[in-house]
Structure formats: structure tokens, C-alpha cells
Enzyme design. Structure first.
Site, PDB file in Angstrom:
ATOM      1  N   GLU A 169       5.502  14.614   3.612  1.00 24.39           N
ATOM      2  CA  GLU A 169       5.530  14.993   2.196  1.00 24.39           C
ATOM      3  C   GLU A 169       5.118  16.456   2.075  1.00 24.39           C
ATOM      4  OE1 GLU A 169       2.780  15.188  -1.186  1.00 24.39           O
ATOM      5  OE2 GLU A 169       2.731  13.037  -0.783  1.00 24.39           O
TER       6      GLU A 169
ATOM      7  N   ARG B 213       8.163  12.089  -5.418  1.00 19.04           N
ATOM      8  CA  ARG B 213       7.705  13.298  -4.694  1.00 19.04           C
ATOM      9  C   ARG B 213       8.889  14.227  -4.397  1.00 19.04           C
ATOM     10  NH1 ARG B 213       3.720  10.887  -5.863  1.00 19.04           N
ATOM     11  NH2 ARG B 213       1.759  10.727  -4.691  1.00 19.04           N
TER      12      ARG B 213
ATOM     13  N   SER C  66      -1.774  13.091   0.894  1.00 20.24           N
ATOM     14  CA  SER C  66      -0.868  12.280   1.716  1.00 20.24           C
ATOM     15  C   SER C  66       0.004  13.198   2.553  1.00 20.24           C
ATOM     16  CB  SER C  66       0.050  11.436   0.836  1.00 20.24           C
ATOM     17  OG  SER C  66      -0.705  10.623  -0.007  1.00 20.24           O
TER      18      SER C  66
HETATM   19  N1  EPU Z   1      -3.221   1.102   3.091  1.00 15.56           N
HETATM   20  C1  EPU Z   1      -3.621   0.633   4.336  1.00 15.56           C
HETATM   21  N2  EPU Z   1      -4.234   1.502   5.182  1.00 15.56           N
HETATM   22  C2  EPU Z   1      -4.464   2.800   4.855  1.00 15.56           C
HETATM   23  C3  EPU Z   1      -4.042   3.259   3.609  1.00 15.56           C
HETATM   24  C4  EPU Z   1      -3.413   2.390   2.737  1.00 15.56           C
HETATM   25  O1  EPU Z   1      -3.440  -0.535   4.667  1.00 15.56           O
HETATM   26  O2  EPU Z   1      -5.041   3.508   5.680  1.00 15.56           O
HETATM   27  C5  EPU Z   1      -2.610   0.151   2.148  1.00 15.56           C
HETATM   28  C6  EPU Z   1      -3.579  -0.135   1.002  1.00 15.56           C
HETATM   29  O3  EPU Z   1      -4.432  -1.182   1.310  1.00 15.56           O
HETATM   30  C7  EPU Z   1      -2.646  -0.498  -0.110  1.00 15.56           C
HETATM   31  C8  EPU Z   1      -1.431   0.367   0.157  1.00 15.56           C
HETATM   32  O4  EPU Z   1      -1.497   0.748   1.526  1.00 15.56           O
HETATM   33  O5  EPU Z   1      -2.266  -1.829  -0.034  1.00 15.56           O
HETATM   34  C9  EPU Z   1      -1.334   1.570  -0.733  1.00 15.56           C
HETATM   35  O6  EPU Z   1      -2.479   2.378  -0.556  1.00 15.56           O
HETATM   36  P1  EPU Z   1      -3.026   3.375  -1.712  1.00 15.56           P
HETATM   37  O7  EPU Z   1      -3.159   2.658  -2.998  1.00 15.56           O
HETATM   38  O8  EPU Z   1      -4.217   4.085  -1.169  1.00 15.56           O
HETATM   39  O9  EPU Z   1      -1.862   4.389  -1.992  1.00 15.56           O
HETATM   40  P2  EPU Z   1      -0.800   5.099  -1.040  1.00 15.56           P
HETATM   41  O10 EPU Z   1       0.517   4.459  -1.259  1.00 15.56           O
HETATM   42  O11 EPU Z   1      -1.309   5.153   0.346  1.00 15.56           O
HETATM   43  C10 EPU Z   1      -0.038   6.797  -2.876  1.00 15.56           C
HETATM   44  C11 EPU Z   1       0.152   8.280  -3.030  1.00 15.56           C
HETATM   45  C12 EPU Z   1      -1.189   8.979  -3.266  1.00 15.56           C
HETATM   46  C13 EPU Z   1      -1.800   8.396  -4.522  1.00 15.56           C
HETATM   47  C14 EPU Z   1      -1.958   6.872  -4.338  1.00 15.56           C
HETATM   48  C15 EPU Z   1      -2.426   6.198  -5.601  1.00 15.56           C
HETATM   49  C16 EPU Z   1       2.125   8.843  -1.745  1.00 15.56           C
HETATM   50  C17 EPU Z   1       2.669   9.504  -0.528  1.00 15.56           C
HETATM   51  N3  EPU Z   1       0.798   8.833  -1.856  1.00 15.56           N
HETATM   52  O12 EPU Z   1      -0.783   6.569  -1.688  1.00 15.56           O
HETATM   53  O13 EPU Z   1      -0.909  10.347  -3.500  1.00 15.56           O
HETATM   54  O14 EPU Z   1      -3.071   8.983  -4.778  1.00 15.56           O
HETATM   55  O15 EPU Z   1      -0.675   6.265  -4.028  1.00 15.56           O
HETATM   56  O16 EPU Z   1      -1.424   6.272  -6.570  1.00 15.56           O
HETATM   57  O17 EPU Z   1       2.890   8.353  -2.576  1.00 15.56           O
HETATM   58  C18 EPU Z   1      -0.692  12.476  -2.448  1.00 15.56           C
HETATM   59  O18 EPU Z   1       0.499  12.448  -2.751  1.00 15.56           O
HETATM   60  O19 EPU Z   1      -1.193  13.459  -1.829  1.00 15.56           O
HETATM   61  C19 EPU Z   1      -1.548  11.340  -2.777  1.00 15.56           C
HETATM   62  C20 EPU Z   1      -2.823  11.270  -2.383  1.00 15.56           C
END
Ligand code: EPU
Length: 338
Positions: free
Chosen positions: A333, A162, A237
Site C-alpha cells: 500500500e 486505498r 499498513s
Molecule cells: N489480524 C490478525 N493478525 C494481525 C492483524 C490483523 O489476525 O496481525 C486480523 C484481526 O484479528 C481482524 C482482521 O485481521 O480480524 C482485521 O484487522 P484490523 O481490524 O486490525 O484491520 P486491518 O484490516 O488489518 C485495516 C486498514 C487500517 C485501518 C484498520 C481499521 C488496510 C490496509 N488497513 O487494517 O488502515 O486502521 O483496517 O479500519 O486496509 C493504514 O491504511 O495504514 C491503516 C492502518
């Protein structure tokens, strides 16, 4: 090209914040962009693209220039690969769908990311194991002062998680006008191991997915977790996932053995900020019209009349709480426009 005073920016930012622009105009060509940048009677100028990665705190006391330059063309192609030039004002998701429908592979995992093509390199957008940099060749950017177009290759863009040159040394200096991507025409390199993609495909009973199947799976996963900005104001995010060193990680995982994490290198670990925020009790919480989404704690939402200041305040409260609980700093972000 018309310059209008006192325009509400509510429909131009996906958070739906009711801030106003002192003056507003939309440009559809690079010539218009150069022309408007030369207007000395508007000394302050603010560049707006898809409005999907920003939080407006106040009215903008400037001429807001919305980049609406559209078009795409094939730069070159061979049997396996196609190089496409896409103009900055194209909607990212529409472009992804167009590629998927033409069987051009490489960006299908980034389906349904809000925003425009021109801002995609700024924060090196990414989702489900794929980032823009993976198919990026170069971009053209207009230097605001000299009004010259510079071409930046991948190395010069200094992409990170990012992150890019345009968020650091090049911040506010350039306006990206077009991007060249290199996509596959056959034997696509599929990325299905990340997150819920494999289980989503399995639920459709698909064992040999096409890029269209992957795009559909990503769309369905995103729709189930992430709010649609057209229905509930948000900027995806709000925070980046923190990357911590081994010392901090070892201590963290000892105290929180159930926490999810990604090992990036021998010394770096990424911890999902969504998990940290949920542990602090913020998931689904609402304070007036500012809130934390019920399905994804990384996403802050505007229920209608939240001000940028209220969302910012909530984000700071969350940062403090995560730091007090885990000793880990989480950073926004989203670009906070003050
Ligand atoms: N999780 C929780 N609680 C929550 C959210 C997430 O426990 O409320 C845990 C999930 O269970 C999982 C882990 O956190 O084990 C990761 O969650 P998720 O796969 O939803 O992805 P993320 O790391 O929260 C990132 C990106 C998203 C992208 C997703 C999928 C960033 C800041 N965000 O989110 O990007 O869609 O991975 O690749 O890196 C964005 O940048 O706007 C965005 C939506």
C-alpha cells in the site's frame, strides 16, 4: 524560500529512513510552489508531503519540495451541513480533532491517521468503516507541467479501496493543494459497528456516543494496535488487504475456516493481510532493525537504523511466503520510492 543541499530526510518520513535529498526546500504558498517548479536549474523534482505513506529506498537525487501550505476556511454552510476547504499541508489528525471539537461530523473514525490533508485523497485514506471519499466534495491540484490549478470532483478522483486517479492515470502529474469536505453539523451519521469501536464505547459505558466519543475510541484502539511513528518508525499498513474473487475465496475458506473476511459484493471478498502474514509466522519478527509489528502484522517497522532496502527485502519475503502458503498475492500500500 530557501533551497538547501544535502538534507537528511529522516524526520520527513514516518519510517525514519536515513535517506538524503540532494536539494530540499519547503513551500508555504501556491505561488512559491509554482515558482520552485519553474526552476530549470533543478531538472528533477520530488514532491513530499507528510511522508507517512512512503518507503525511501535510496537518497533522492532531485530537489525535494515539501508542501507546507496551511489554512482552512468555510466555503458555505446551512443548518445541517458545512463545506470546508482545507489546504494540503494541514496535518490530517489535527484537522480531524478541530472538526470533532467544533462538532463537525463525518471524519471522526479517521482520527490519528498520520499524514497531511493533501495526500489523503491520493490513497483515499480510511479506517473503521469510513473512507475519505464519504465526505469528499472536490480537490484542487496543480498540474506540474502547465502550473495550472484543476478542480477534481469526486467522480473524477475515481476513488477505490486505498486507490484513486492520483495513484493511476494522474500519478506524478498533479500536486494536490487543497481539499473540500462536506461535514454534518447535527444528526451525525455515526459508524460504530466496525471493528472494536462498539466494545470500546461499551467499556466507557457510553450508549449514546457523540463524535468526540467515537474519535476517542478510535484513538484508543489505534494506540493499542498501531505503533506511534514518533516512537517506532512505520508507515501504517504496509500492504493492502487483498480482494479476491469467489472461486479463490471458496477454496481459501474451505482450507482456512477460521480466517476473518469481509464480503464486499456477491463476487468479491476482502481477506485481512494481517491475518495471512501472522499465519506465516512473521508477526513480531525482527531482522536487524527491520521488523513486523508485534500487535499488527500488517505494519512493518524500523527499529532505528533499517535501510529502505532492508524493509523492502522483508516485505518481499512476506509477499512470497503468503503466496506460497495461500496462493494469494498481497500488494504494498506504501509507495516505494526507488
Ligand atoms: N489480524 C490478525 N493478525 C494481525 C492483524 C490483523 O489476525 O496481525 C486480523 C484481526 O484479528 C481482524 C482482521 O485481521 O480480524 C482485521 O484487522 P484490523 O481490524 O486490525 O484491520 P486491518 O484490516 O488489518 C485495516 C486498514 C487500517 C485501518 C484498520 C481499521 C488496510 C490496509 N488497513 O487494517 O488502515 O486502521 O483496517 O479500519 O486496509 C493504514 O491504511 O495504514 C491503516 C492502518
Amino acid at each position: 524560500m530557501e533551497i538547501t543541499p544535502n538534507i537528511s530526510l529522516q524526520k520527513y518520513n514516518t519510517f525514519g529512513i536515513k535517506a538524503k535529498a540532494k536539494f530540499f526546500c519547503e513551500v508555504t504558498t501556491i505561488a512559491q510552489l509554482k515558482q520552485v517548479l519553474s526552476l530549470d536549474q533543478y531538472p528533477r523534482k520530488f514532491i513530499l508531503s507528510g511522508g507517512s505513506n512512503m518507503l525511501l529506498i535510496d537518497d533522492i537525487d532531485a530537489l525535494v519540495i515539501r508542501i507546507n501550505i496551511k489554512g482552512k476556511e468555510i466555503v458555505k454552510e446551512d443548518n445541517n451541513t458545512i463545506w470546508l476547504q482545507v489546504m494540503a499541508g494541514e496535518n490530517w489528525h489535527n484537522f480531524v480533532l478541530w472538526c470533532v471539537n467544533n462538532d463537525y461530523g463525518g471524519i471522526e473514525n479517521m482520527s490519528l491517521i498520520p499524514g497531511n490533508v493533501g495526500t489523503a485523497p491520493i490513497q483515499n485514506i480510511g479506517a473503521y468503516g469510513v473512507e475519505l471519499k464519504d465526505s469528499f466534495v472536490s480537490c484542487n491540484a496543480l498540474h506540474k507541467k502547465t502550473k495550472e490549478i484543476h478542480t477534481f470532483n469526486k467522480e473524477e478522483c475515481k476513488f477505490g479501496y486505498r486507490d484513486s486517479f492520483f495513484k493511476n492515470e494522474g500519478k506524478d502529474e498533479y500536486i494536490i493543494t487543497s481539499v473540500i469536505l462536506k461535514l454534518s453539523k447535527k444528526d451525525h451519521n455515526l459508524h460504530i459497528s466496525y471493528g472494536a469501536i462498539a466494545s470500546e464505547l461499551a467499556s466507557y459505558k457510553i450508549s449514546k456516543p457523540t463524535i468526540k466519543d467515537i474519535s476517542n475510541a478510535v484513538i484508543s484502539i489505534r494506540k493499542s494496535k498501531l505503533p506511534d511513528p514518533a516512537e517506532l518508525g512505520n508507515s501504517g499498513s504496509f500492504f493492502k488487504n487483498p480482494v479476491v474473487n469467489k472461486l479463490i475465496f471458496d477454496k481459501f475458506i474451505k482450507n482456512n475456516p477460521e480466517a476473518p473476511f469481509y464480503k464486499l459484493t456477491e463476487t468479491e471478498y476482502k481477506i485481512p493481510a494481517g491475518w495471512l502474514i501472522e499465519q506465516c509466522g512473521y508477526k513480531g519478527k525482527r531482522y536487524g532493525d527491520a521488523g513486523v509489528h508485534k500487535n499488527q502484522a500488517l505494519v512493518l517497522v524500523n527499529y532505528g537504523n533499517a535501510t529502505g532496502q532492508e524493509i523492502l527485502h522483508l516485505s518481499q519475503q512476506i509477499q512470497t511466503s503468503v503466496f506460497d502458503t495461500f496462493g494469494i498475492e498481497i500488494q504494498a500500500e506504501v509507495n516505494i520510492i526507488k
